[in-house]
Design an enzyme around this catalytic site. Structure first.
Site, mmCIF file in Angstrom:
data_model
loop_
_atom_site.group_PDB
_atom_site.id
_atom_site.type_symbol
_atom_site.label_atom_id
_atom_site.label_comp_id
_atom_site.label_asym_id
_atom_site.label_seq_id
_atom_site.Cartn_x
_atom_site.Cartn_y
_atom_site.Cartn_z
ATOM 1 N N HIS A 276 -6.590 11.476 5.019
ATOM 2 C CA HIS A 276 -7.932 11.073 5.437
ATOM 3 C C HIS A 276 -8.715 12.332 5.769
ATOM 4 O O HIS A 276 -8.505 12.937 6.815
ATOM 5 C CB HIS A 276 -7.876 10.137 6.657
ATOM 6 C CG HIS A 276 -7.305 8.793 6.330
ATOM 7 N ND1 HIS A 276 -7.739 7.633 6.913
ATOM 8 C CD2 HIS A 276 -6.349 8.403 5.458
ATOM 9 C CE1 HIS A 276 -7.058 6.603 6.415
ATOM 10 N NE2 HIS A 276 -6.207 7.057 5.541
ATOM 11 N N GLU B 7 -6.881 -1.410 -3.478
ATOM 12 C CA GLU B 7 -7.254 0.011 -3.362
ATOM 13 C C GLU B 7 -6.951 0.776 -4.639
ATOM 14 O O GLU B 7 -5.927 0.548 -5.276
ATOM 15 C CB GLU B 7 -6.463 0.649 -2.204
ATOM 16 C CG GLU B 7 -6.787 2.120 -1.968
ATOM 17 C CD GLU B 7 -6.093 2.704 -0.736
ATOM 18 O OE1 GLU B 7 -5.064 2.136 -0.304
ATOM 19 O OE2 GLU B 7 -6.582 3.720 -0.211
ATOM 20 N N ASP C 76 0.859 -1.189 0.000
ATOM 21 C CA ASP C 76 0.000 0.000 0.000
ATOM 22 C C ASP C 76 0.892 1.235 0.000
ATOM 23 O O ASP C 76 1.705 1.408 0.903
ATOM 24 C CB ASP C 76 -0.896 -0.031 1.260
ATOM 25 C CG ASP C 76 -1.959 1.055 1.259
ATOM 26 O OD1 ASP C 76 -1.871 2.018 0.470
ATOM 27 O OD2 ASP C 76 -2.887 0.944 2.088
ATOM 28 N N ASP D 119 -3.616 7.129 -3.793
ATOM 29 C CA ASP D 119 -3.447 6.102 -2.758
ATOM 30 C C ASP D 119 -3.830 4.777 -3.401
ATOM 31 O O ASP D 119 -4.943 4.644 -3.921
ATOM 32 C CB ASP D 119 -4.372 6.471 -1.588
ATOM 33 C CG ASP D 119 -4.224 5.567 -0.378
ATOM 34 O OD1 ASP D 119 -3.404 4.648 -0.399
ATOM 35 O OD2 ASP D 119 -4.969 5.814 0.605
ATOM 36 N N GLU E 257 -11.089 1.123 -0.636
ATOM 37 C CA GLU E 257 -10.133 0.075 -0.258
ATOM 38 C C GLU E 257 -10.743 -1.041 0.576
ATOM 39 O O GLU E 257 -10.634 -1.049 1.787
ATOM 40 C CB GLU E 257 -8.920 0.674 0.459
ATOM 41 C CG GLU E 257 -9.217 1.597 1.609
ATOM 42 C CD GLU E 257 -7.928 2.165 2.216
ATOM 43 O OE1 GLU E 257 -6.994 1.399 2.454
ATOM 44 O OE2 GLU E 257 -7.880 3.385 2.453
ATOM 45 N N HIS F 60 -11.694 6.571 2.010
ATOM 46 C CA HIS F 60 -11.681 7.938 2.547
ATOM 47 C C HIS F 60 -11.543 8.975 1.457
ATOM 48 O O HIS F 60 -10.945 8.708 0.404
ATOM 49 C CB HIS F 60 -10.507 8.087 3.524
ATOM 50 C CG HIS F 60 -9.208 7.550 2.961
ATOM 51 N ND1 HIS F 60 -8.283 8.356 2.356
ATOM 52 C CD2 HIS F 60 -8.714 6.277 2.866
ATOM 53 C CE1 HIS F 60 -7.270 7.605 1.937
ATOM 54 N NE2 HIS F 60 -7.513 6.335 2.216
HETATM 55 MN MN MN Z 1 -3.604 3.023 0.888
HETATM 56 MN MN MN Z 2 -6.267 4.663 1.720
#
Ligand code: MN
Ligand code: MN
Length: 294
Positions: free
Chosen positions: A164, A280, A83, A94, A188, A156
């Site tokens: 976030h 994600e 990630d 992200d 995600e 988010h």
């Molecule tokens: Mn992530």
């Molecule tokens: Mn994330």
């Protein structure tokens, strides 16, 4: 977001997408996590972005927030979640994917389930959709495979230098009728054979700035100034601080944590210690939607 900001978000997504392909090509079982993290982070910089947070390399029942320390000897194995984030001028992409590094059928099924849940959620995503419906798409998809979503982890919204922010995208049908607005979102799903909850484990070495109030110790102050300047409110890690200031800066980080300048994140562990997979992508929601990280 204005035109320039959208361009930055798109560019960050393009870099994240390229780095994702690169990471998938070189990560192998038994490779040190430290080497994997450094390769990914260097590639982000080489392509003109900055890491939006330290690369998370979480194995098996660790769902998230494992990043190698400067002297980490852990090697890649089992069900590995990769990630990472890229930002351009604070606009973030992200992205995460999972790998089965032990040729295990259950791992493969878990990974397929998180990928499918993400795909189904993205298909639902559009301006004005009630947010609970995205969560429902994720939950239904995962449960139809016989697994559980992790209910206390979620997608988010992202805003400038804020990983976030604002709206939360649930991984279950939380019945929220609040409508999805224009903006940048990470979706995600996390999938497990376990009970579907995470709890806090050990300190991760990942931090974020919460308060730039004064701290007495000059070396702690120096680290704090660097963090404020370089990362603003985005997460960073002790490994990066050691690289910049040497090993003695670990003491400065401890002081900054005790003085409540920094938040220290903990590993997130699946409650029944079962394996977890994660997928994600980042979505720019406008009149149309764009998967920036695809
Ligand atoms: Mn992530
Ligand atoms: Mn994330």
């Amino acid at each position: 977001m204005n035109q320039k900001e959208k361009q930055n978000a798109i560019k960050a997504g393009e870099i994240a997408s390229q780095v994702k392909q690169f990471a998938k090509s070189f990560i192998k079982a038994d490779m040190p996590l430290l080497e994997i993290a450094e390769k990914i982070e260097s590639q982000i910089i080489k392509l003109g972005g900055k890491p939006a947070f330290p690369v998370n390399l979480s194995i098996n029942e660790i769902a998230a927030h494992y990043t190698p320390s400067y002297n980490d000897l852990t090697v890649a194995k089992g069900l590995l979640k990769v990630d990472f984030g890229v930002h351009i001028d604070g606009f973030i992409a992200d992205v995460a994917f999972s790998l089965d590094l032990e040729n295990n059928e259950e791992n493969k099924k878990l990974i397929k389930a998180s990928e499918k849940a993400l795909k189904n959620a993205v298909q639902k995503t559009k301006l004005g959709i009630p947010i609970g419906e995205i969560g429902k798409a994720i939950q239904d998809s995962i449960e139809s495979e016989g697994f559980s979503p992790i209910i206390n982890l979620s997608g988010h919204e992202m805003q400038k230098y804020e990983l976030h922010a604002g709206i939360t995208i649930p991984n279950i049908d939380n019945k929220k009728t609040e409508k999805l607005q224009k903006g940048l979102y990470a979706i995600e799903p996390f999938v497990t054979t376990g009970t579907g909850k995470v709890y806090d484990g050990k300190p991760s070495g990942i931090y974020s700035l919460i308060d730039s109030k004064n701290v007495r110790n000059p070396s702690a102050r120096e680290v704090l100034n660097f963090v404020e300047e370089e990362y603003q409110t985005l997460p960073f890690c002790s490994r990066w601080i050691v690289k910049k200031f040497g090993i003695k800066s670990l003491f400065a980080l401890k002081q900054l944590e005790d003085n409540r300048n920094l938040n220290h994140f903990q590993h997130l562990i699946e409650a029944s210690h079962n394996k977890v997979s994660q997928s994600e992508e980042t979505i720019l929601v406008d009149d149309k939607i764009t998967i920036t990280t695809e």
